[in-house]
Design a protein around this motif. Structure first.
Motif, mmCIF file in Angstrom:
data_model
loop_
_atom_site.group_PDB
_atom_site.id
_atom_site.type_symbol
_atom_site.label_atom_id
_atom_site.label_comp_id
_atom_site.label_asym_id
_atom_site.label_seq_id
_atom_site.Cartn_x
_atom_site.Cartn_y
_atom_site.Cartn_z
ATOM 1 N N LEU A 185 0.474 -0.495 -0.124
ATOM 2 C CA LEU A 185 -0.089 0.549 0.172
ATOM 3 C C LEU A 185 1.054 1.352 -0.437
ATOM 4 O O LEU A 185 1.370 1.614 0.953
ATOM 5 C CB LEU A 185 -0.625 -0.119 1.214
ATOM 6 N N ALA A 196 -5.947 0.447 4.134
ATOM 7 C CA ALA A 196 -5.338 -1.113 4.359
ATOM 8 C C ALA A 196 -6.256 -1.731 4.886
ATOM 9 O O ALA A 196 -5.820 -2.981 4.213
ATOM 10 C CB ALA A 196 -4.664 -0.406 4.926
ATOM 11 N N TYR A 226 -8.077 -3.153 2.126
ATOM 12 C CA TYR A 226 -7.493 -4.312 1.054
ATOM 13 C C TYR A 226 -7.985 -5.177 1.574
ATOM 14 O O TYR A 226 -7.735 -6.391 0.091
ATOM 15 C CB TYR A 226 -5.921 -3.705 1.020
ATOM 16 N N ALA A 257 -7.705 -5.441 -3.384
ATOM 17 C CA ALA A 257 -7.242 -4.239 -4.171
ATOM 18 C C ALA A 257 -8.904 -3.683 -5.540
ATOM 19 O O ALA A 257 -8.822 -2.733 -5.500
ATOM 20 C CB ALA A 257 -5.961 -4.529 -4.896
ATOM 21 N N HIS A 289 -11.685 3.485 -1.976
ATOM 22 C CA HIS A 289 -10.255 4.947 -2.567
ATOM 23 C C HIS A 289 -10.790 6.117 -1.960
ATOM 24 O O HIS A 289 -10.311 7.162 -1.476
ATOM 25 C CB HIS A 289 -9.059 4.674 -2.947
#
Length: 192
Positions: free
Chosen positions: A82, A138, A141, A146, A154
């Motif tokens: 990341l 994080a 993720y 992702a 995001h």
């Protein structure tokens, strides 16, 4: 750009004198926030803030029991990497939140020491908001992968940073309002 705010000060002084400048001074001072940071300040703050965000987010993840470590501005969580890029350093959030804190101080009736504390606390609140954003990203993720995070979460995390920071500012307002009790409001104690 450097002469705009002093010119505005001069106009208020010329039109209404010191009395009008005292009245309009805070609003004229707020105009400073419409200019971008000077390049020396921008470049001088960007790398340290990026490093603080990376190391602090890694520490929070490790505290939560997630095995992670940082190398440079990259957080390694298992096989996943990341990157905390320049846009994720929190510098834009800091400048926007400082302007917002200054505006809130202008429109609230608080003692001077509380106003100073509120403006100065905008720096740690902006840093905390950015660290929370990186940690949530994080965790997402890890949870959903992702692809989903890049598509959906995001940008959503970025949009939610400001309401989160305002919530922290509200908590600070509540703490400050209960920190010192004004004797005029309470009056003397009545013993019967």
């Amino acid at each position: 750009m450097m002469s705009f705010v002093p010119s505005a000060v001069g106009v208020f002084l010329m039109v209404g004198g010191v009395h009008m400048l005292r009245w309009a001074g805070p609003a004229v001072a707020f105009l400073i926030f419409m200019f971008p940071l000077p390049s020396f300040l921008d470049s001088g703050l960007l790398a340290p803030m990026q490093k603080i965000a990376t190391k602090s987010s890694t520490y929070v993840l490790q505290t939560m029991g997630i095995p992670s470590y940082a190398e440079g501005n990259v957080i390694f969580i298992g096989e996943m990497q990341l990157g905390v890029v320049e846009a994720c350093s929190g510098l834009r959030m800091l400048t926007i939140f400082m302007a917002l804190s200054f505006a809130i101080v202008l429109v609230t009736d608080r003692p001077l020491w509380e106003r100073i504390v509120i403006v100065l606390s905008s720096v740690p609140i902006a840093l905390i908001s950015n660290i929370v954003r990186i940690v949530v990203t994080a965790l997402l993720y890890i949870a959903v992968g992702a692809e989903w995070v890049d598509r959906v979460f995001h940008d959503l995390d970025g949009w939610l940073m400001m309401p989160f920071a305002l919530g922290l500012l509200y908590v600070e307002f509540q703490v400050l309002s209960h920190l010192i009790i004004d004797e005029e409001q309470t009056g003397p104690l009545q013993v019967t």
